[in-house]
Design a protein around this motif. Sequence first.
Motif, PDB file in Angstrom:
ATOM      1  N   TRP A 160      41.542  32.739  21.811  1.00  0.00           N
ATOM      2  CA  TRP A 160      40.314  33.530  21.771  1.00  0.00           C
ATOM      3  C   TRP A 160      40.610  35.011  21.916  1.00  0.00           C
ATOM      4  O   TRP A 160      39.850  35.856  21.433  1.00  0.00           O
ATOM      5  CB  TRP A 160      39.336  33.074  22.854  1.00  0.00           C
ATOM      6  N   PHE A 161      41.736  35.325  22.585  1.00  0.00           N
ATOM      7  CA  PHE A 161      42.113  36.734  22.670  1.00  0.00           C
ATOM      8  C   PHE A 161      42.493  37.265  21.291  1.00  0.00           C
ATOM      9  O   PHE A 161      42.114  38.378  20.919  1.00  0.00           O
ATOM     10  CB  PHE A 161      43.281  36.904  23.649  1.00  0.00           C
ATOM     11  N   ALA A 168      38.085  34.912  26.045  1.00  0.00           N
ATOM     12  CA  ALA A 168      39.521  35.175  26.143  1.00  0.00           C
ATOM     13  C   ALA A 168      39.977  35.313  27.587  1.00  0.00           C
ATOM     14  O   ALA A 168      41.035  34.810  27.953  1.00  0.00           O
ATOM     15  CB  ALA A 168      39.871  36.435  25.356  1.00  0.00           C
ATOM     16  N   LEU A 169      39.196  36.011  28.421  1.00  0.00           N
ATOM     17  CA  LEU A 169      39.693  36.407  29.738  1.00  0.00           C
ATOM     18  C   LEU A 169      38.759  36.063  30.887  1.00  0.00           C
ATOM     19  O   LEU A 169      39.128  36.277  32.034  1.00  0.00           O
ATOM     20  CB  LEU A 169      39.922  37.927  29.754  1.00  0.00           C
ATOM     21  N   PHE A 201      43.309  32.896  30.964  1.00  0.00           N
ATOM     22  CA  PHE A 201      43.646  33.644  29.754  1.00  0.00           C
ATOM     23  C   PHE A 201      43.830  32.656  28.617  1.00  0.00           C
ATOM     24  O   PHE A 201      44.623  31.732  28.705  1.00  0.00           O
ATOM     25  CB  PHE A 201      44.924  34.457  29.963  1.00  0.00           C
ATOM     26  N   PHE A 240      39.380  37.823  19.471  1.00  0.00           N
ATOM     27  CA  PHE A 240      38.753  39.074  19.893  1.00  0.00           C
ATOM     28  C   PHE A 240      39.432  40.271  19.246  1.00  0.00           C
ATOM     29  O   PHE A 240      38.762  41.178  18.744  1.00  0.00           O
ATOM     30  CB  PHE A 240      38.819  39.205  21.424  1.00  0.00           C
ATOM     31  N   LEU A 279      35.108  38.479  24.757  1.00  0.00           N
ATOM     32  CA  LEU A 279      36.011  38.828  25.849  1.00  0.00           C
ATOM     33  C   LEU A 279      36.011  37.762  26.933  1.00  0.00           C
ATOM     34  O   LEU A 279      37.058  37.445  27.500  1.00  0.00           O
ATOM     35  CB  LEU A 279      35.602  40.173  26.442  1.00  0.00           C
TER      36      LEU A 279
END
Lengths: 219, 105, 121
Positions: free
Chosen positions: A84-85, A186-187, A80, A88, A183
Amino acid sequence: MTNTGTVYPGAPEAVPPAPATRKELRWRLWVQLPLLITLVALWMLLWGTLSWLSFVSGMLVAFAVTRSFYLPPVELSGRFNPFWFAVFLARFAADLVVGSFGVAFQALGPRGITRNSMVAVDLVTRSDFIITLTSIAISLIPGSIVAEVDRHESIIYLHALTTDSDEAVIALRLKVLSVERALVRALGSAADVKATGVLAMSGPTAGIPVSPPRKGRDS
Amino acid sequence: MIAAIYIAVAILFVVGALLTLYRIVRGPSILDRMIASDVLLTTLILAVGADMVINNHSRSVPIMLVLSAIAIFATVAVARYVSKQDRAITGAVPPDDHQAAKGGS
Amino acid sequence: MMPDDVLDLLAAVLLLLGAFLSMAAGVGLVRFPDALSRLHAATKPQILGLIFILAAIALSSRSWSTLLVLAPILVFQMLTSPISAHMVARAGYRTGNFRSDLMHVDDLEEVVERATRESAD
């Protein structure tokens, strides 16, 4: 979102969970921990109080729910990246506003609607988690709705408003792939990051299937 | 100024709800009606929320919560019913395109 | 102008935007030609309109705790509305509830056709 069992009759049936050893049980609990935390947080928000009573009762309810409504455990990537999350989320919010008002003005505008398309997009990732999140994000953005998902081939089929030219279809595919990339950054798992990174570097139209994407796959 | 905006808000909601109602009445298919009634429910949720702002209270939060949580049930039930019925009759083929190919069966 | 007035005006403008999206959804429902297009009209007040209204409520009550109580509403809506839209789109496509003359590209047609053929054999 990923239930396509009825479309593809050749798809393998879901395997029932095997009797678990102690280690597997602990692993399963660890994998489900994010879900449990989310459920407890939602429960506490519902009550509107941050007390031990709501925490404990939330735990009990979360366990009961995950026990009685068994779902195959969601395989998270274990990665995680908050930065970047956030990127997003910001892009998603921008897309949401642009898409909403775009569709609204299209409804009110003098020309009304032009032609639509049902577009297949071949995603890079093979992870159910990323496919699901991408489909949800794409469906939430007005103007495109995921109508069908092929999780064995990682293809999502989306219906999109006003894609009346080949350029618009390609732009839509790029858009979906960029959502997927955001995504994954981020993940996603490390392998996915590598795969989508390669995609990003090898030109703007790399990885875009030629339409129609799968001719004679079953031959 | 603010009172004028409130009146505009109310008018917009009413116009939206009436247009949605028109689509529910006209159809033509059950899916159109389902989509429209979903929009009507959303409009209701938004209008209940707007009412809380305009009349300055917060009693309706549980109503919004329950409506937003259960709005999905009716839609999913109808969508499933429609696909099942369709599979039984036409074998999941869009009827207008393929009826001729099957010899009108 | 007092800050309170500014906040109230901001909340009113947010309400107006939410109501506008709701009205546009009604117009879209009436004007769009087939069920799949109408589905697009339906999705937009569901998320952004709701965000506007919830923000207006939080602004007018001026408390962070209200925002926490309102958060589950948005969470529910964001989790459920893609699922219902997906199921309606799927059912709409399968039952032919769209005008194929308005389709520019249809990548799904061939796939569904083949799946149907295979299940018929």
